[in-house]
Design an enzyme around this catalytic site. Structure first.
Site, PDB file in Angstrom:
ATOM      1  N   ASP A 147       0.834  -1.199   0.000  1.00 27.80           N
ATOM      2  CA  ASP A 147       0.000   0.000   0.000  1.00 27.80           C
ATOM      3  C   ASP A 147       0.875   1.257   0.000  1.00 27.80           C
ATOM      4  OD1 ASP A 147      -2.398   1.730   0.525  1.00 27.80           O
ATOM      5  OD2 ASP A 147      -3.311  -0.208   0.971  1.00 27.80           O
ATOM      6  N   HIS A 220      -4.102   6.355   2.581  1.00 25.72           N
ATOM      7  CA  HIS A 220      -4.711   5.133   2.059  1.00 25.72           C
ATOM      8  C   HIS A 220      -4.209   3.893   2.796  1.00 25.72           C
ATOM      9  CE1 HIS A 220      -5.472   1.907  -0.943  1.00 25.72           C
ATOM     10  NE2 HIS A 220      -6.468   2.671  -1.361  1.00 25.72           N
ATOM     11  N   SER A 561     -10.850  -0.850  -2.195  1.00 19.63           N
ATOM     12  CA  SER A 561      -9.674  -0.770  -1.335  1.00 19.63           C
ATOM     13  C   SER A 561     -10.058  -0.951   0.124  1.00 19.63           C
ATOM     14  CB  SER A 561      -8.980   0.586  -1.491  1.00 19.63           C
ATOM     15  OG  SER A 561      -8.237   0.655  -2.672  1.00 19.63           O
TER      16      SER A 561
END
Length: 605
Positions: A147, A220, A561
């Site tokens: 990630d 994220h 995600s």
């Protein structure tokens, strides 16, 4: 004496053209047999480059990665001719470009909602935690994530009271900018970063947009990691109390290892790039480090042969060693054949809803209410003039195809000043539309959900605003066109639980069938991915826009995600209970007490 300069100039032109043709390629051989040392492996890779390059020096300079742990291969700067020559060699399985992939990018509700499915049958709280208790909250399981990095200071990653790191762990805590060994301990047990491939394409890393370390700049990776295994944090919320509650990952005592492979691209406010050769290096390390589950919230391509898809390649080597791999299905729905990460050995995860909404209706005049959703709870005066963006544009700034969509520089301040503006749906981010309304002096924005369907993706606007369903835009337009002086207000947002329509498929979630093999059904499973709250990087604003200077420790985001780490957490719990189970057993399990806790609604194919 005139010929030599001409010959030299021609040589320079040839050399420049050759350099311009060079691109990053991955040369894949399969896997190592364990008979060579790391030095011997790298020397072998180097010899292949020497065979197609003009000199040893050029071969050495062109090598980017040598994959030496499990995966056998290398990445290098090659011309198309050099790549073709390597592909002809018997030992080579495939040669392909290193492409930049995209990341779309426990919560205070999603895990409770999953348990609520059992609650309908009369289960009490202690029954709902039976699986967690049996799995010891995942404390012996190790989950690796590919990630954007991690924000280690988040309360979600506290290691208070946790037991020593499992002896099976062989990974490292890689030092870098604003990151050192003290940031890894009993919760975050490992962290690495990979950027050779990124810098080969985009040039030297811009430290204003990225940390040269495992630290997360975008938010994220922090969000996905805390969804998998965040500790229980009381009174967690986003921006002024939204989604308030106890935040927790699905496996709150699981060990986390972050492999940072995604980076902000200069000049891009949102999104980023994850380079194939960087990701393959991360897979190679993660497998050798001893992870038991991998969570990959990065999109792949649904028509690429498996031998040229690094997520398929990396996950293949992982599952052979009984590492379960969960990957995002993609956010290109509801169009058919848009699902990504389609290799049969991957758990491909679609996104569905939970039963929480952030209601913020539009009140037209004094009597008509149109449903809307948003965050945070900005307040407007009772009624404000209402205008359609298409009626407030600067002449010549739009076309028939773009009118009404609130694009940059299109709205007239003379018309918009002090008004609520209706902006039609389009591919452009609704938050950016809100910035255009704010630039023109508008009081608020009414955005239209970009995708037809029952789910609204809430936006963290920088001015008062809400998002309405696409089929309700005609109602607002009719009011504007048929009212002498149209007025409206937006009712401040509030959190509402217990939506009876949940769960439903998120409208953005990608559909099958897959392009490479239509007879394989993908996605495999869905999990909560619509408006999910989890931890966030304090170096990033809630919107990740440079114009947004707000800071939040938790943020609400939507996408596959977000659904992918929910399934990774479930796999980690199973690994904790059954450490001897194969990755195939994890993928196909109907384990009593688990599937009843996960909304396993298959995505349409």
């Amino acid at each position: 004496m005139k010929n030599p300069p001409i010959i030299f100039f021609a040589f320079i032109l040839h050399l420049s053209a050759s350099c311009a043709q060079r691109q990053v390629y991955i040369v894949y051989f399969g896997e190592h047999n364990g008979e060579k040392t790391l030095r011997e492996i790298e020397d072998t890779h180097y010899s292949y480059l020497v065979s197609v390059k003009d000199s040893k020096e050029e071969a050495k300079a062109s090598l980017i990665y040598s994959y030496k742990n499990i995966i056998n291969g290398f990445s290098a700067l090659l011309t198309p001719d050099e790549a073709a020559k390597l592909l002809e060699m018997d030992e080579v399985v495939s040669v392909f470009h290193s492409h930049p992939r995209k990341y779309s990018v426990q919560t205070t509700r999603s895990w409770d909602f999953v348990n609520l499915l059992d609650g309908i049958g009369g289960m009490n709280h202690s029954n709902q935690e039976e699986l967690l208790i049996k799995a010891s909250y995942g404390k012996e399981a190790i989950v690796g994530l590919l990630d954007t990095g991690i924000w280690p200071q988040s309360q979600s990653f506290s290691d208070e009271g946790m037991e020593p790191i499992p002896k099976s762990w062989k990974g490292i805590c890689q030092h870098g900018v604003a990151f050192n060994s003290s940031h890894c301990y009993r919760k975050l047990i490992g962290a690495r970063y990979y950027l050779k491939g990124y810098e080969a394409i985009y040039g030297p890393l811009n430290n204003l947009e990225n940390y040269r370390s495992p630290r997360d700049k975008s938010g994220h990776g922090t969000h996905t990691a805390s969804t998998v295994g965040g500790r229980r944090v009381a009174n967690a919320s986003a921006l002024g109390g939204f989604a308030n509650g106890t935040a927790s990952g699905g496996a709150p005592l699981v060990r986390i290892a972050m492999y940072k492979v995604c980076w902000q691209v200069p000049g891009q406010d949102q999104g980023g790039a994850c380079l194939d050769d960087d990701m393959l290096a991360a897979f190679d390390d993660a497998i050798a480090d001893g992870v038991q589950v991998l969570s990959v919230s990065i999109v792949s391509f649904n028509s690429t042969p498996y031998t040229e898809d690094v997520i398929a390649i990396g996950s293949w080597h992982a599952v052979k060693r009984n590492i379960a791999v969960a990957c995002s299905a993609g956010n290109s729905g509801p169009l058919s054949s848009t699902v990504t990460n389609v290799a049969p050995w991957i758990i491909t995860v679609a996104a569905s809803s939970i039963d929480r909404v952030f209601t913020s209706p539009v009140l037209l005049g004094n009597d008509m209410k149109v449903e809307g959703q948003t965050m945070p709870p900005y307040k407007l005066k009772k009624l404000n003039p209402l205008v359609y963006a298409g009626d407030a544009e600067i002449p010549g700034t739009t076309t028939n195809a773009t009118t009404g969509r609130c694009r940059n520089g299109t709205l007239s301040s003379k018309v918009v000043e002090g008004k609520i503006v209706l902006c039609l749906r389009g591919k452009r981010n609704d938050i950016l539309k809100g910035l255009e309304v704010r630039r023109a002096g508008g009081a608020a924005i009414i955005a239209v959900n970009p995708i037809n369907g029952s789910g609204i993706l809430v936006n963290t606007h920088l001015l008062p605003g809400t998002t309405i369903f696409s089929n309700d835009s005609a109602t607002v337009l009719n009011n504007i066109n048929n009212t002498k002086s149209p007025m409206a207000t937006i009712i401040p947002a509030k959190t509402a639980l217990g939506s009876k329509s949940a769960p439903f498929m998120a409208p953005f979630s990608s559909w099958g069938p897959i392009g490479i093999e239509p007879n394989i059904l993908k996605p495999d499973i869905s999990a909560p991915g619509l408006n999910i709250l989890a931890a966030w990087s304090e170096a990033s604003s809630p919107t990740s826009l440079s114009a947004d200077h707000r800071v939040t420790k938790y943020n609400i985001v939507s996408g596959t995600s977000m659904s992918c780490p929910h399934v990774a957490a479930a796999a980690a719990l199973l690994k904790a209970i059954h450490p001897d189970w194969s990755s195939a057993a994890i993928r196909s399990t109907k384990h009593q007490g688990l599937t009843s806790r996960i909304p396993t609604m298959l995505a349409p194919n």
